[in-house]
Design a protein around this motif. Structure first.
Motif, short mmCIF file in Angstrom:
data_model
loop_
_atom_site.label_atom_id
_atom_site.label_comp_id
_atom_site.label_asym_id
_atom_site.label_seq_id
_atom_site.Cartn_x
_atom_site.Cartn_y
_atom_site.Cartn_z
N LEU A 93 4.92 9.33 6.89
CA LEU A 93 6.04 10.23 5.85
C LEU A 93 5.44 9.68 4.50
N ASP A 94 5.32 10.69 3.69
CA ASP A 94 4.81 10.14 2.34
C ASP A 94 5.84 10.60 1.42
N ILE A 95 7.15 11.13 1.60
CA ILE A 95 8.21 11.04 0.71
C ILE A 95 9.32 10.12 0.94
N LEU A 96 9.40 9.28 -0.04
CA LEU A 96 10.33 8.05 0.05
C LEU A 96 11.80 8.36 0.70
N SER A 97 12.16 9.38 0.09
CA SER A 97 13.63 9.59 0.66
C SER A 97 13.54 9.73 2.06
N TYR A 98 12.81 10.49 2.40
CA TYR A 98 12.59 10.94 4.05
C TYR A 98 12.24 9.36 4.82
N ILE A 137 0.90 -1.29 -0.02
CA ILE A 137 0.08 -0.08 0.28
C ILE A 137 0.99 1.29 0.08
N TYR A 138 1.96 1.11 0.83
CA TYR A 138 2.65 2.46 0.86
C TYR A 138 3.48 2.56 -0.52
N ALA A 139 3.97 1.40 -0.99
CA ALA A 139 4.42 1.52 -2.41
C ALA A 139 3.69 2.00 -3.42
N LYS A 140 2.35 1.65 -3.63
CA LYS A 140 1.60 2.13 -4.57
C LYS A 140 0.72 3.13 -4.34
#
Length: 422
Positions: A308-313, A247-250
């Motif tokens: 968090l919704d920014i992958l790098s963070y 779910i996080y990935a997509k």
């Protein structure tokens, strides 16, 4: 010097063989596991079905691992492990053929997951108990267990990343095919081992009595049962976070199969770091204190990652999750294996498998259902808070030195009762 200390279990030839073969096999296992989750989510787009997938794969361990422990104690563990690896190879081939046919449903994939979970119920007690026999110097056993975890989580780092690439380029069937091929490595390593001749133990009790005695032993050994209960709660409420990663990935990071593979691999980076940390510990290190601290760390990682919704963070906090999770489960395994009486090893490990693998599918159903109502981020946050509460709840028990004395008294009573039964 540090490398020598970290790899001291490799002095045993049988363990070196096992480690090399199992490493390749586990990469295939993680490729298949990642592909199954992604396949189910693409077919259904349902958080609940993700939970049900984890349930189907792991709940058979809850049902049958105790029987698997009795089998491990009553029969040749080497042959049991060889048979379970061959059965897993057959399961992977059947799954490959099914997906390649193009005519399949989610329920068929779930059924084959149940089959694999049943095989694992017999595989895990035999495999974990056989590690004891593979290590020539028993002082190296904690190091061997930590290296085992390093192996698992190195595979967790490589497997999902490869799975994401293969899924994107060629589809799930190739992931399943590669997993099937990987079992050849571990089967070959087992065939080349030179273990001491198997001596069938004399049995004055039947299998039902063995089951009963295993439970009584666990009940009367607080230093083991306390760790087991803590592990069961973590497995129920904390470890099923993995089912929400698709779910996080997509949906949250707006990615594809490669993103899902990346998230799993990032967990593997943290877990591998935790495994190396544990393998490098000096003999006599206070594992119970480390268990308490790293369970708190696990919970904190879940809390910080959740919204968090920014992958790098989000990546650094997922590494913390992996580090804390791996330390919690591996230290629990190490403490149990180093404290258990050899005659009870298989049965106690089966209870360990029941706590570790058996609680996760129930938790996955709960987490999947909860996430479908309140969303993945809030569910992650709740899991983190509960994990920290578990650490604080068991903290005082982990510091009780009197547990060992209680163990000795009650184990003595159990041995007397067993003699009378005989």
């Amino acid at each position: 010097m540090i490398i020598t200390k970290t790899l001291r279990a490799f002095q045993s030839r049988n363990y070196r063989l096992y480690f090399s073969g199992q490493s390749l096999s586990l990469i295939g296992t993680w490729m298949q596991r990642t592909a199954v989750y992604w396949l189910i989510y693409e077919l259904t787009s349902s958080a609940f079905m993700l939970g049900l997938t984890a349930f189907a794969a792991q709940f058979p361990s809850f049902l049958f691992s105790i029987i698997g422990g009795v089998v491990s104690d009553r029969f040749n563990r080497y042959k049991v492990l060889l048979l379970t690896q061959i059965a897993s190879l057959v399961q992977a081939i059947i799954l490959t053929v099914l997906i390649m046919s193009g005519h399949y449903t989610a329920w068929q994939v779930l059924f084959l997951s149940v089959v694999l979970g049943t095989i694992n119920a017999f595989d895990v007690p035999a495999r974990q108990a056989l590690v004891y026999d593979m290590v020539d110097n028993k002082e190296h056993l904690p190091n061997a267990i930590a290296l085992n975890s390093s192996m698992v989580h190195l595979a967790r780092l490589i497997g999902p990343a490869l799975s994401g690439l293969v899924l994107h380029q060629w589809g799930a069937a190739i992931c399943f095919l590669l997993n099937g091929c990987s079992f050849i490595a571990v089967i070959t390593s087992l065939l080349f081992m030179k273990l001491p001749p198997y001596k069938k133990p004399e049995r004055v009790t039947n299998a039902i009595t063995d089951l009963k005695n295993g439970f009584i032993y666990l009940k009367n050994t607080p230093s083991i049962s306390t760790i087991m209960l803590m592990l069961a709660l973590v497995s129920l409420f904390s470890l099923p976070y993995i089912t929400l990663l698709p779910i996080y990935a997509k949906e949250i990071f707006h990615g594809k199969a490669t993103t899902f593979g990346y998230l799993n691999s990032i967990v593997g980076v943290g877990a591998l770091g935790g495994a190396i940390f544990l393998a490098s510990l000096n003999p006599g290190a206070n594992l119970k204190r480390i268990l308490f601290n790293n369970t708190l760390l696990f919970g904190a990682g879940l809390i910080l990652f959740s919204h968090l919704d920014i992958l790098s963070y989000a990546t650094p906090f997922l590494i913390i999750v992996g580090f804390g999770m791996m330390s919690q489960t591996t230290i629990s395994n190490t403490l149990i294996q180093t404290m258990v009486t050899p005659a009870m090893r298989g049965r106690v490990i089966s209870y360990y498998a029941m706590a570790f693998f058996g609680m996760q599918p129930i938790g996955a159903l709960l987490i999947g259902a909860l996430s479908s109502h309140i969303g993945a981020p809030k569910t992650f946050l709740i899991q983190g808070i509960i994990t920290c509460m578990i650490a604080l709840l068991f903290g005082p028990y982990l510091r009780q030195r009197a547990l060992k004395q209680t163990d000795k008294m009650k184990i003595g009573q159990l041995e007397e009762r067993t003699v009378e039964t005989s």
